[in-house]
Design a protein around this motif. Structure first.
Motif, mmCIF file in Angstrom:
data_model
loop_
_atom_site.group_PDB
_atom_site.id
_atom_site.type_symbol
_atom_site.label_atom_id
_atom_site.label_comp_id
_atom_site.label_asym_id
_atom_site.label_seq_id
_atom_site.Cartn_x
_atom_site.Cartn_y
_atom_site.Cartn_z
ATOM 1 N N TRP A 143 0.831 -1.212 0.000
ATOM 2 C CA TRP A 143 0.000 0.000 0.000
ATOM 3 C C TRP A 143 0.861 1.256 0.000
ATOM 4 C CZ3 TRP A 143 -4.716 0.683 -1.470
ATOM 5 C CH2 TRP A 143 -5.347 1.892 -1.210
ATOM 6 N N LEU A 144 1.956 1.255 0.757
ATOM 7 C CA LEU A 144 2.843 2.418 0.760
ATOM 8 C C LEU A 144 3.482 2.631 -0.609
ATOM 9 C CD1 LEU A 144 4.525 2.079 4.268
ATOM 10 C CD2 LEU A 144 2.762 3.710 3.562
ATOM 11 N N ILE A 145 3.854 1.551 -1.265
ATOM 12 C CA ILE A 145 4.403 1.656 -2.629
ATOM 13 C C ILE A 145 3.339 2.206 -3.573
ATOM 14 C CG2 ILE A 145 5.248 0.320 -4.598
ATOM 15 C CD1 ILE A 145 6.683 -1.483 -2.504
ATOM 16 N N LYS A 187 5.729 8.688 12.418
ATOM 17 C CA LYS A 187 4.284 8.861 12.610
ATOM 18 C C LYS A 187 3.774 10.129 11.941
ATOM 19 C CE LYS A 187 2.161 7.252 16.267
ATOM 20 N NZ LYS A 187 1.635 7.059 17.630
ATOM 21 N N LEU A 188 4.612 11.141 11.841
ATOM 22 C CA LEU A 188 4.225 12.380 11.176
ATOM 23 C C LEU A 188 3.778 12.107 9.735
ATOM 24 C CD1 LEU A 188 4.010 15.471 11.220
ATOM 25 C CD2 LEU A 188 6.396 15.544 10.507
ATOM 26 N N GLY A 189 4.320 11.056 9.131
ATOM 27 C CA GLY A 189 3.919 10.690 7.776
ATOM 28 C C GLY A 189 2.433 10.381 7.696
ATOM 29 N N PHE A 190 1.912 9.650 8.677
ATOM 30 C CA PHE A 190 0.475 9.343 8.677
ATOM 31 C C PHE A 190 -0.338 10.610 8.844
ATOM 32 C CE2 PHE A 190 -3.501 8.632 10.917
ATOM 33 C CZ PHE A 190 -4.130 7.783 10.018
ATOM 34 N N TRP A 191 0.051 11.455 9.790
ATOM 35 C CA TRP A 191 -0.723 12.675 10.022
ATOM 36 C C TRP A 191 -0.633 13.621 8.832
ATOM 37 C CZ3 TRP A 191 -4.311 11.805 13.131
ATOM 38 C CH2 TRP A 191 -4.123 10.981 14.230
ATOM 39 N N GLY A 192 0.489 13.589 8.125
ATOM 40 C CA GLY A 192 0.606 14.376 6.905
ATOM 41 C C GLY A 192 -0.331 13.872 5.819
ATOM 42 N N ILE A 193 -0.379 12.559 5.635
ATOM 43 C CA ILE A 193 -1.293 11.989 4.638
ATOM 44 C C ILE A 193 -2.735 12.243 5.049
ATOM 45 C CG2 ILE A 193 -2.136 9.805 3.663
ATOM 46 C CD1 ILE A 193 0.765 8.896 3.507
ATOM 47 N N PHE A 194 -3.010 12.157 6.345
ATOM 48 C CA PHE A 194 -4.354 12.457 6.843
ATOM 49 C C PHE A 194 -4.738 13.898 6.494
ATOM 50 C CE2 PHE A 194 -7.181 14.042 10.181
ATOM 51 C CZ PHE A 194 -8.215 13.118 10.119
ATOM 52 N N SER A 195 -3.824 14.842 6.740
ATOM 53 C CA SER A 195 -4.097 16.256 6.452
ATOM 54 C C SER A 195 -4.296 16.493 4.960
ATOM 55 C CB SER A 195 -2.948 17.131 6.958
ATOM 56 O OG SER A 195 -2.777 16.966 8.331
ATOM 57 N N ILE A 210 -11.753 6.414 1.401
ATOM 58 C CA ILE A 210 -11.516 4.968 1.397
ATOM 59 C C ILE A 210 -10.020 4.673 1.474
ATOM 60 C CG2 ILE A 210 -11.671 2.886 -0.033
ATOM 61 C CD1 ILE A 210 -14.444 3.920 -0.931
ATOM 62 N N CYS A 211 -9.212 5.404 0.714
ATOM 63 C CA CYS A 211 -7.759 5.196 0.745
ATOM 64 C C CYS A 211 -7.184 5.475 2.131
ATOM 65 C CB CYS A 211 -7.071 6.075 -0.299
ATOM 66 S SG CYS A 211 -7.325 5.524 -1.982
ATOM 67 N N LEU A 212 -7.676 6.491 2.788
ATOM 68 C CA LEU A 212 -7.206 6.822 4.131
ATOM 69 C C LEU A 212 -7.603 5.732 5.128
ATOM 70 C CD1 LEU A 212 -5.734 8.953 5.799
ATOM 71 C CD2 LEU A 212 -7.938 10.040 6.190
ATOM 72 N N VAL A 213 -8.817 5.227 5.015
ATOM 73 C CA VAL A 213 -9.279 4.155 5.902
ATOM 74 C C VAL A 213 -8.454 2.890 5.675
ATOM 75 C CG1 VAL A 213 -11.233 2.609 6.378
ATOM 76 C CG2 VAL A 213 -11.599 5.078 6.181
ATOM 77 N N ILE A 214 -8.155 2.588 4.419
ATOM 78 C CA ILE A 214 -7.329 1.406 4.115
ATOM 79 C C ILE A 214 -5.946 1.553 4.741
ATOM 80 C CG2 ILE A 214 -6.126 0.189 2.245
ATOM 81 C CD1 ILE A 214 -8.638 0.661 0.523
ATOM 82 N N LEU A 215 -5.347 2.741 4.625
ATOM 83 C CA LEU A 215 -4.028 2.961 5.217
ATOM 84 C C LEU A 215 -4.073 2.742 6.728
ATOM 85 C CD1 LEU A 215 -1.069 3.856 5.126
ATOM 86 C CD2 LEU A 215 -1.879 6.218 5.281
ATOM 87 N N PHE A 216 -5.064 3.313 7.387
ATOM 88 C CA PHE A 216 -5.163 3.154 8.839
ATOM 89 C C PHE A 216 -5.384 1.684 9.211
ATOM 90 C CE2 PHE A 216 -7.448 3.121 12.902
ATOM 91 C CZ PHE A 216 -6.512 3.786 13.675
#
Length: 125
Positions: A13-15, A70-78, A102-108
């Motif tokens: 998913w990250l790729i 972890k800042l990476g997740f919060w950045g993608i969230f923002s 949906i993409c954000l939910v999948i990442l989480f």
């Protein structure tokens, strides 16, 4: 120090995120009239720059997640929240904002999968 392990689905998913953000960045920074006709999506120059810049930030934040920051997740969230609002305001398509969520939910969800009894979320620093 314990070696951090990532589940294969999270890695994939990250790729995917890095590739998707790269394509969107290229699309918005180097958009042509032919691309506009194919996509059937009209967007102003300023919005193209905003979307392209958010794509660059998405690449950066995805790489940060790859390195367990972890800042990476919060950045993608923002970024996702900003893109969601922009898509609602500037597009008549309903699937684009829904796809972003949906993409954000999948990442989480993928960050919650455990490998070696430790979830990806707990590995983030």
């Amino acid at each position: 120090m314990q070696k951090k392990e990532r589940h294969g689905c999270l890695t994939a998913w990250l790729i995917y995120l890095i590739i998707a953000y790269s394509f969107s960045t290229i699309l918005y920074f180097f958009k042509t009239d032919e691309m506009s006709k194919i996509a059937q999506y009209q967007i102003s120059e300023n919005m193209m720059l905003i979307h392209g810049s958010l794509g660059l930030l998405g690449i950066l934040f995805s790489i940060m997640l790859f390195k367990w920051v972890k800042l990476g997740f919060w950045g993608i969230f923002s970024i996702s929240i900003i893109l969601f609002v922009l898509q609602l305001l500037n597009s008549n398509r309903i699937m684009s904002p829904i796809f972003i969520v949906i993409c954000l939910v999948i990442l989480f969800a993928l960050l919650q999968i455990k490998k070696g009894n430790v979830s990806g979320w707990n590995n983030l620093e």
